[in-house]
Design a protein around this motif. Structure first.
Motif, mmCIF file in Angstrom:
data_model
loop_
_atom_site.group_PDB
_atom_site.id
_atom_site.type_symbol
_atom_site.label_atom_id
_atom_site.label_comp_id
_atom_site.label_asym_id
_atom_site.label_seq_id
_atom_site.Cartn_x
_atom_site.Cartn_y
_atom_site.Cartn_z
ATOM 1 N N ALA A 1 10.020 3.421 0.482
ATOM 2 C CA ALA A 1 10.239 2.001 1.314
ATOM 3 C C ALA A 1 10.782 2.708 2.588
ATOM 4 C CB ALA A 1 11.334 1.389 0.621
ATOM 5 N N VAL B 1 8.102 -2.841 -2.304
ATOM 6 C CA VAL B 1 7.193 -1.760 -2.870
ATOM 7 C C VAL B 1 6.660 -2.119 -4.126
ATOM 8 C CG1 VAL B 1 8.295 -0.189 -1.487
ATOM 9 C CG2 VAL B 1 8.814 -0.314 -3.682
ATOM 10 N N GLN C 1 2.354 -4.990 -5.620
ATOM 11 C CA GLN C 1 1.157 -4.428 -5.476
ATOM 12 C C GLN C 1 0.207 -4.898 -6.316
ATOM 13 O OE1 GLN C 1 1.172 -2.479 -2.659
ATOM 14 N NE2 GLN C 1 3.161 -1.672 -2.533
ATOM 15 N N LEU D 1 3.192 2.775 -5.196
ATOM 16 C CA LEU D 1 4.257 1.952 -4.296
ATOM 17 C C LEU D 1 3.850 1.988 -2.585
ATOM 18 C CD1 LEU D 1 7.293 3.742 -6.142
ATOM 19 C CD2 LEU D 1 6.520 1.325 -6.445
ATOM 20 N N THR D 2 2.952 2.692 -2.470
ATOM 21 C CA THR D 2 2.372 2.579 -1.040
ATOM 22 C C THR D 2 1.285 1.745 -0.675
ATOM 23 O OG1 THR D 2 1.110 4.642 -1.327
ATOM 24 C CG2 THR D 2 3.318 4.877 -0.691
#
Length: 400
Positions: free
Chosen positions: A57, A75, A78, A394-395
């Protein structure tokens, strides 16, 4: 009147805070040493993923020049998570016509649980994470028992929690909830409790189509268990419990038929959104290989397609090992999973599927206990891959 009746009743001493605390912790004493070890391992790995999410984050904000980090929970929001949330919040068909974003491709079990938990936890993302947190703990305890307990059970859980795609066990996805139902169902069948196995497998089928593959494996387990038994005919009544898992799949299909007029709405949504139309296995391999190595796609996407190929090879190796050991029930489950994943246009989500192959983790646990050096190499290799996949997910990058 007797004098004893006139006396004031004795005052019962109130429990001290220390005693109240001990009472609340009494349930911990009922856990075995293995259970406590598994839960500690589970919580430590969850904490490690939380630290990873915190760093992501801050290191990868949407705006590279941002002075404030994005919210920590964001995050975890997704890809498939948005499908599950929209289904839980608005249903499959909030308006006229086909569901948005091919939502029909997702079975209703997880959205139903998510909607129920959201009544208590009024934050969708946190509710999804809590479902996976609790479900993952149940799955870890069940896996330790399937592996035989002791050192093998603890090692199997450790390998699962350090597997490359372990981040999906923590996210608001279906893997943890499915395992929390499927693994106890398998344990119940091994203990000759077929009613419980059928009910749990039915719940697992409501979560993922893989529940039908589990049911097929349970059927083979039943046949293997009672093969050669002179009283086999008395046991066949128990087989009827294995018809239960078909009901959720049929009910969902009938619901989609009523809404769309299409008996194959689930499959057609898979085809539209994820290219899951049928192709022979060799064509699926060729298409994935081309995507991974021809240089026509971005390097990150190509790398993840290479991971799909490796995961398929791992699954084929696992299937061969199970067949060699004549472990027919587990081989049935893995074979059906590989067939479903290996007959699309190209491979999608094969690495994620490794989380659901419990014979892989129990087998690796037994193998590494016999070869301590192999255990060291394997754990050292898995840890960076676990972190890498967590960062990729997470990205917001594609992660299978």
């Amino acid at each position: 009147m007797p004098a004893a009746l006139l006396e004031a009743p004795p005052v019962r001493p109130q429990p001290t805070p220390r005693r109240r605390k001990l009472r609340r912790l009494r349930w911990l004493r009922r856990l075995s040493d293995l259970d406590r070890t598994v839960l500690v391992t589970y919580l430590v790995t969850r904490l490690a993923l939380l630290v990873t999410a915190y760093c992501v984050a801050r290191l990868f904000p949407a705006d590279p020049d941002a002075k404030r980090a994005r919210p920590l929970l964001s995050v975890w929001e997704q890809w498939d998570w948005w499908h599950y949330r929209r289904i839980a919040e608005f249903g499959y068909f909030p308006g006229a016509g086909r569901a948005d974003d091919n939502a029909e491709a997702f079975f209703p079990g997880f959205p139903l649980v998510l909607r129920a938990v959201h009544l208590v936890v009024p934050h969708w993302t946190l509710a999804g994470l809590l479902i996976s947190l609790v479900s993952g703990a149940v799955a870890a305890l069940a896996l330790a028992r399937i592996a035989g307990g002791g050192a093998a059970g603890g090692r199997a859980v450790l390998l699962l929690l350090l597997s490359p795609c372990a981040v999906f066990l923590a996210a608001g996805y279906t893997e943890a909830l499915f395992l929390a139902l499927a693994l106890p169902a398998w344990l119940a069948a091994r203990r000759d409790r077929w009613a419980l196995a059928g009910v749990l497998a039915a719940a697992a089928t409501a979560v993922r189509i893989s529940g039908l593959f589990l049911t097929a494996a349970l059927l083979v387990q039943f046949l293997v268990t009672y093969r050669g038994n002179r009283q086999w005919w008395r046991r066949w009544r128990r087989l009827s419990w294995l018809a239960l898992p078909v009901l959720p799949a049929f009910a969902y299909t009938a619901y989609l038929r009523a809404e769309t007029g299409d008996w194959m709405a689930w499959k057609h949504a898979q085809e539209r959104g994820w290219y899951r139309e049928f192709h022979p296995p060799w064509e699926a391999w060729a298409h994935t290989w081309s995507t991974a190595f021809d240089g026509a796609y971005p390097t990150g996407y190509a790398l993840l397609c290479q991971a799909e190929l490796l995961a398929m090879l791992l699954g084929l190796g696992l299937l061969g090992w199970l067949l060699r050991g004549r472990r027919w029930p587990e081989a049935t489950y893995v074979a059906l999973t590989l067939w479903a994943l290996g007959t699309s246009y190209w491979y999608t989500s094969v690495p994620r599927a490794t989380l659901l192959w419990w014979p892989l983790w129990t087998g690796l646990a037994a193998w590494t206990l016999r070869r301590p050096r192999a255990a060291t190499v394997l754990l050292c290799g898995l840890t960076p891959l676990t972190t890498l996949y967590a960062v990729v997910f997470l990205t917001g990058r594609w992660a299978g």
